[in-house]
Design a protein around this motif. Structure first.
Motif, mmCIF file in Angstrom:
data_model
loop_
_atom_site.group_PDB
_atom_site.id
_atom_site.type_symbol
_atom_site.label_atom_id
_atom_site.label_comp_id
_atom_site.label_asym_id
_atom_site.label_seq_id
_atom_site.Cartn_x
_atom_site.Cartn_y
_atom_site.Cartn_z
ATOM 1 N N GLY A 144 24.493 34.553 7.204
ATOM 2 C CA GLY A 144 25.701 34.498 8.019
ATOM 3 C C GLY A 144 25.556 33.648 9.259
ATOM 4 N N SER A 145 24.324 33.255 9.580
ATOM 5 C CA SER A 145 24.145 32.348 10.708
ATOM 6 C C SER A 145 24.256 30.914 10.217
ATOM 7 C CB SER A 145 22.789 32.570 11.372
ATOM 8 O OG SER A 145 21.766 31.979 10.590
ATOM 9 N N ALA A 146 24.529 30.012 11.140
ATOM 10 C CA ALA A 146 24.736 28.615 10.747
ATOM 11 C C ALA A 146 23.848 27.694 11.572
ATOM 12 C CB ALA A 146 26.200 28.217 10.933
ATOM 13 N N LEU A 147 23.342 26.666 10.893
ATOM 14 C CA LEU A 147 22.543 25.646 11.584
ATOM 15 C C LEU A 147 23.484 24.675 12.268
ATOM 16 C CD1 LEU A 147 19.951 24.928 8.766
ATOM 17 C CD2 LEU A 147 19.511 26.102 10.954
ATOM 18 N N GLN A 148 23.192 24.406 13.516
ATOM 19 C CA GLN A 148 24.040 23.498 14.285
ATOM 20 C C GLN A 148 23.204 22.314 14.784
ATOM 21 O OE1 GLN A 148 25.525 25.048 18.013
ATOM 22 N NE2 GLN A 148 27.517 24.053 17.791
ATOM 23 N N ALA A 172 32.344 38.680 8.283
ATOM 24 C CA ALA A 172 31.972 38.656 6.859
ATOM 25 C C ALA A 172 31.418 37.301 6.438
ATOM 26 C CB ALA A 172 33.189 39.025 6.006
ATOM 27 N N LEU A 173 30.570 36.733 7.305
ATOM 28 C CA LEU A 173 30.033 35.408 6.986
ATOM 29 C C LEU A 173 28.801 35.477 6.092
ATOM 30 C CD1 LEU A 173 30.358 33.633 10.459
ATOM 31 C CD2 LEU A 173 31.772 33.240 8.427
ATOM 32 N N ALA A 174 28.079 36.592 6.122
ATOM 33 C CA ALA A 174 26.832 36.674 5.350
ATOM 34 C C ALA A 174 27.121 36.796 3.857
ATOM 35 C CB ALA A 174 25.999 37.863 5.840
ATOM 36 N N GLY A 181 26.472 32.999 16.454
ATOM 37 C CA GLY A 181 26.207 32.723 15.044
ATOM 38 C C GLY A 181 25.507 31.408 14.750
ATOM 39 N N PHE A 182 25.178 30.632 15.761
ATOM 40 C CA PHE A 182 24.635 29.294 15.504
ATOM 41 C C PHE A 182 23.203 29.146 16.006
ATOM 42 C CE2 PHE A 182 29.168 29.047 15.411
ATOM 43 C CZ PHE A 182 29.433 28.190 14.359
ATOM 44 N N SER A 211 36.717 33.937 12.682
ATOM 45 C CA SER A 211 35.434 34.336 12.094
ATOM 46 C C SER A 211 34.285 33.412 12.454
ATOM 47 C CB SER A 211 35.550 34.377 10.563
ATOM 48 O OG SER A 211 35.641 33.072 10.025
ATOM 49 N N TYR A 212 34.593 32.136 12.755
ATOM 50 C CA TYR A 212 33.515 31.164 12.798
ATOM 51 C C TYR A 212 33.353 30.453 14.146
ATOM 52 C CZ TYR A 212 30.219 27.948 10.490
ATOM 53 O OH TYR A 212 29.099 27.264 10.104
#
Ligand code: HEC
Ligand code: HEC
Ligand SMILES: [Ca+2]
Ligand SMILES: [Ca+2]
Ligand SMILES: [Ca+2]
Ligand SMILES: [Ca+2]
Ligand SMILES: [Ca+2]
Ligand SMILES: [Ca+2]
Ligand SMILES: [Co+2]
Ligand SMILES: [Co+2]
Lengths: 399, 153, 399, 153
Positions: free
Chosen positions: C264-268, D68-70, D145-146, D81-82
């Motif tokens: 659910g985490s994102a690479l930036q 609900a990103l995972a 989240g990043f 959400s993002y």
């Protein structure tokens, strides 16, 4: 008030910022044009075009010249590659076009474009220069014209195709074959004799120009590429290669592309274009606005291989400074040179002088004319001069 | 080394493809012509561009300048004064002329108009027959006017 | 009878040759087209075009892809350079366009195109690849599409312009400035944050593309060139550079161009495009006609520098052979690779694997997905596979 | 080293050029708005493309997917959400939306429709005032989240 950016820059303006919408350029306020399959230059660049001239009754015979003074870098975009045609640009159906190899070979062979496309390919970034480029500089009076009109019969592209030697090997060259007659599929059936060593050397049957299929005006669907040789020999719309013992003595290797000397005799079979350079910026039509720092930039090339040095003079050849050469420096390709120059506002004469890896040095115009006279017409590679007037105007001069 | 996809060319196919004529006459077709015949061809198909008797205007001058290539002044380079081989005239005219309809002349007519141009330049007589046997033997005025280039020239 | 050429080839045909004119192709019997100022490809190449798709209501938003499988060599002709736009192609008047440099600088400065054109220039042959190129290969099912549709968001050109560091030095960068916000002059005002090291490194404000002024769809009259970085950062229609302490967190560096992982985490801030290669011939739409010798050819590139090796497999990665790399091999440019291959007529799976000068090796698709999952969307650089059926048909497969 | 031809930019000129908003709120103009106001803006200028209440169709969905990103399944990536910063919504909508007339909204309306999108995503209340002071302080659900990319990721 709270004004974007200005606070960071350390100064706050009094006026209210975009209370009713943003003050931006019109093209930022409505969606731009949709995608196109094949792109074109901006309409604001319509003036960047080839110029051409042709004899009466013969709109397709003559030459269209590359606007060197409007370009930068070493690659010539396909739409602006110079063109020299002898009877217009043929509209060849690639499926119907054939290449015949015959004469002194064990197995005469025919190739279609589809067949050739399955052969191993090679790419070569190469300049092509018309043998008649810069012809006006043989004249006794300096023509008042720009870099395009004087020197625009040279361009550079990445050419990809099949090594000619691969095809000749397949046909089985007879040891008595010393020349290859190459013939084009245009209305003029332009033809030239190529020495066998070049044909078996770095020659390509080129199918691609800067990645895409060769342009009609540059030989679609296939042309001969003879890196470093005069443009006329690199036969476009190639349809036939005939291996022969002696040169065919075609019109273009006798009546044309021979250098008439003062004694009435003419030099024939001048193949490689000799070491040369031209300053493209500043140059006529690109006048200097005010004294200050400018970049002198231009192109250098040699049919003998790599450029190793370009010197630039702003005093008509009395003193010289070495220019920076843009990497990569490729054999038989255009090489971009650049050098900073501070114009003091006085009259100046700009020149460039190239040296290639064989040690050939571009001669002065005087030295070249002393050797060849003023009627040689072809293969002018002397040093060219741009005069800068105190007004900043740049013109072609002899110096 | 390639995939070896070249297709064998049949002799008849080669004959169709091969439109060139060498200085030794290889490639010259059957037929013949004289200047007298060629004059009619010239006046029908060439004069509009190359002028009365090849004097030029609006296009290339085809006559004159023989023996006057030396000097510093502009030279008159013509079929007569400059071209080293008569076979080249046949080859070039057949493949490229008349400019507006290249390859439309019958071989007979190419022989004839070639003879006419040579005659206008004083190279052959008005009734000399030009054909595959005689054309390669014609001595052009500037036959020895060319030297192969060597570095330093 | 006396039949041209045939005698030399050693066989004399019986039929009479061209008694009434020559039997040649129609385009050899009438003069071709006259010259044109700006040339175009042959009408027979109309099918060699970019393909594009866009969301409803937004014809200018989306991407137009380069027909990689129809091209050869390393240069992409300007008309076929890929394009990614977010609100169409603006029709910018170059005389009215301005570039502002501001924010954490001593002297906020404005440049016109005319002004910039007087600065020292540099050229760099560089690939540009969209961060979203090959995104479909993250999907769990192999999409039935060709090289253009799958991988066509990469192109290569010679870019010429002014070193950005020259302009930043003139403005006087504050030591607290760690990022440069670059903004485009399109309707979307596309903007991205660039780390100061890149901006002060090999970044250019590019004005020319393959010699001529940049095409509208690629940023006319000026764009940012960040060699090796993802295409989205190389802001087109560049109008503003703002020096800031922290990234601007624009929509395109948060909502887009970030790589969502399974947790659910994102690479930036994934900047450089990683080592990659694609086989362009054979590939879908270029089927094999019959067993025999073919040339496998393709393109390799790396945002880290030069390509040093490309290996090719015809058995889905079980065995590899080293391909020939076309010279010159340039840093952060496309490199053409080629290798002969004898197809025995059986099923085969073609793959290529590139290695760059840093020693980075293109990973398998499995390895990449194991690291990033199937939803990362951007920066796919895994090995791609073309399946060859016994029929000779070539399709995209996972292997 | 260049010729030094850059022209000094006046603060007022910079203000006109500078349309960006940073995550710290730098660049936010005067004005304010609430979701209640923004709903009207949305229905007038956005609904045709982004659907009722931002549900999407024909264009991007702007609402939902929060938390609900995972997982391995396709994620619903929306503003809610993002997106890590609320300031980005203001910045992007003001510069790029409505797609057919970007930069046509008054700053007031950008604040309001931003508030509306945040409210639809459950981030703020219907009457919460969004302005230069409050917007940068809003904690977005995916704020953390990043992760910056490192080689090998
Ligand atoms: C519609 C105009 C036109 C007609 C008709 C025409 N020509 Fe030409 N001719 C030209 C042009 C133009 C050239 C120069 C072509 C070039 O240099 O590529 C030329 C060149 C030539 C040359 C070469 C001159 C040189 O010194 O290089 C010869 C020989 C020639 N023509 C002969 C003929 C003959 C014979 C005919 C008739 C059968 C003919 N021409 C009809 C226009 C014409
Ligand atoms: C004419 C169609 C249209 C209208 C009207 C429109 N949009 Fe959009 N919107 C789009 C398109 C298309 C995109 C995607 C653009 C892109 O990806 O480059 C988009 C993207 C967005 C996004 C980014 C979505 C994401 O996750 O990246 C937001 C937020 C948005 N629009 C808000 C608005 C608001 C607010 C309005 C009204 C003020 C509006 N839009 C009006 C078509 C429209
Ligand atoms: Ca076809
Ligand atoms: Ca030479
Ligand atoms: Ca007869
Ligand atoms: Ca203008
Ligand atoms: Ca990286
Ligand atoms: Ca309000
Ligand atoms: Co020429
Ligand atoms: Co992209």
């Amino acid at each position: 008030a709270f004004i974007a950016g200005a606070a960071i820059a350390g100064a706050v303006a009094a006026e209210p910022a975009r209370a009713e919408g943003l003050a931006v350029e019109p093209w930022m306020t409505a969606p731009g044009s949709p995608f196109t399959g094949y792109g074109q230059p901006s309409r604001f660049e319509a003036g960047v075009a080839r110029v051409f001239a042709n004899p009466p009754n013969a709109p397709g015979s003559g030459a269209a010249r590359t606007p060197l003074h409007r370009l930068q870098g070493m690659v010539t975009p396909n739409g602006l590659h110079f063109e020299r045609s002898h009877s217009g640009v043929p509209d060849i159906d690639p499926d119907k076009h054939r290449l015949l190899i015959h004469g002194l070979v064990a197995r005469p062979l025919v190739f279609s474009l589809e067949t050739l496309s399955r052969y191993p390919m090679e790419s070569q970034i190469a300049f092509i220069e018309c043998g008649g480029n810069s012809a006006q500089l043989y004249q006794t009076e300096a023509l008042d014209a720009d870099a395009q009109r004087l020197h625009g019969l040279v361009s550079c592209a990445e050419w990809t195709g099949v090594r000619l030697s691969t095809l000749l090997d397949e046909a089985g060259v007879d040891p008595t074959a010393l020349w290859v007659l190459a013939e084009g599929g245009d209305a003029a059936g332009m033809s030239r004799s190529v020495p066998i060593a070049k044909a078996m050397g770095d020659a390509l049957v080129a199918l691609y120009q800067n990645g895409e299929r060769i342009r009609p005006s540059n030989g679609y669907p296939m042309r001969l590429l003879l890196p470093g040789y005069e443009g006329n020999m690199q036969v476009k719309w190639l349809r036939r290669l005939k291996l022969v013992e002696t040169p065919a003595m075609t019109r273009d290797e006798t009546a044309k592309y021979t250098l008439l000397r003062p004694d009435g005799s003419a030099l024939q079979f001048v193949f490689a274009m000799e070491v040369k350079s031209v300053i493209t910026q500043p140059s006529p039509e690109l006048s200097l606005k005010e004294p200050g720092l400018y970049e002198i930039s231009g192109l250098a090339w040699s049919g003998a291989g790599r450029i190793v040095k370009v010197e630039v003079s702003a005093d008509g050849g009395r003193s010289w400074a070495e220019a920076h050469l843009q990497q990569p420096i490729l054999s038989k390709a255009l090489t971009r040179f650049r050098l900073g120059w501070r114009w003091d506002g006085g009259p100046a004469v700009l020149q460039s002088r190239a040296t290639d890896e064989e040690g050939n040095v571009q001669p002065t115009r005087e030295a070249l004319l002393a050797r060849r006279g003023a009627r040689a017409l072809y293969h002018f590679n002397g040093i060219a001069s741009w005069g800068v007037a105190a007004s900043g105007r740049v013109t072609h001069v002899y110096a | 080394e390639g995939p070896g996809l070249g297709r064998s060319a049949a002799p008849s196919e080669i004959a169709r493809f091969d439109i060139s004529v060498g200085p030794d006459g290889v490639g010259l077709p059957p037929g013949s012509g004289t200047a007298r015949e060629g004059r009619m061809v010239y006046e029908a198909r060439c004069v509009a561009c190359h002028g009365e008797k090849g004097e030029g205007k609006p296009n290339d001058r085809l006559v004159g300048g023989v023996g006057a290539l030396a000097g510093q002044k502009p030279a008159t380079k013509t079929v007569g004064s400059y071209w080293p081989y008569a076979t080249t005239v046949f080859d070039y005219v057949r493949r490229a002329m008349p400019f507006d309809a290249p390859k439309s002349l019958r071989d007979e007519d190419v022989y004839a108009v070639t003879a006419y141009l040579l005659h206008l330049n004083g190279v052959i007589g008005e009734d000399a027959t030009v054909d595959a046997a005689t054309l390669p033997k014609i001595e052009m005025p500037n036959r020895n006017g060319f030297a192969p280039f060597a570095p330093g020239d």
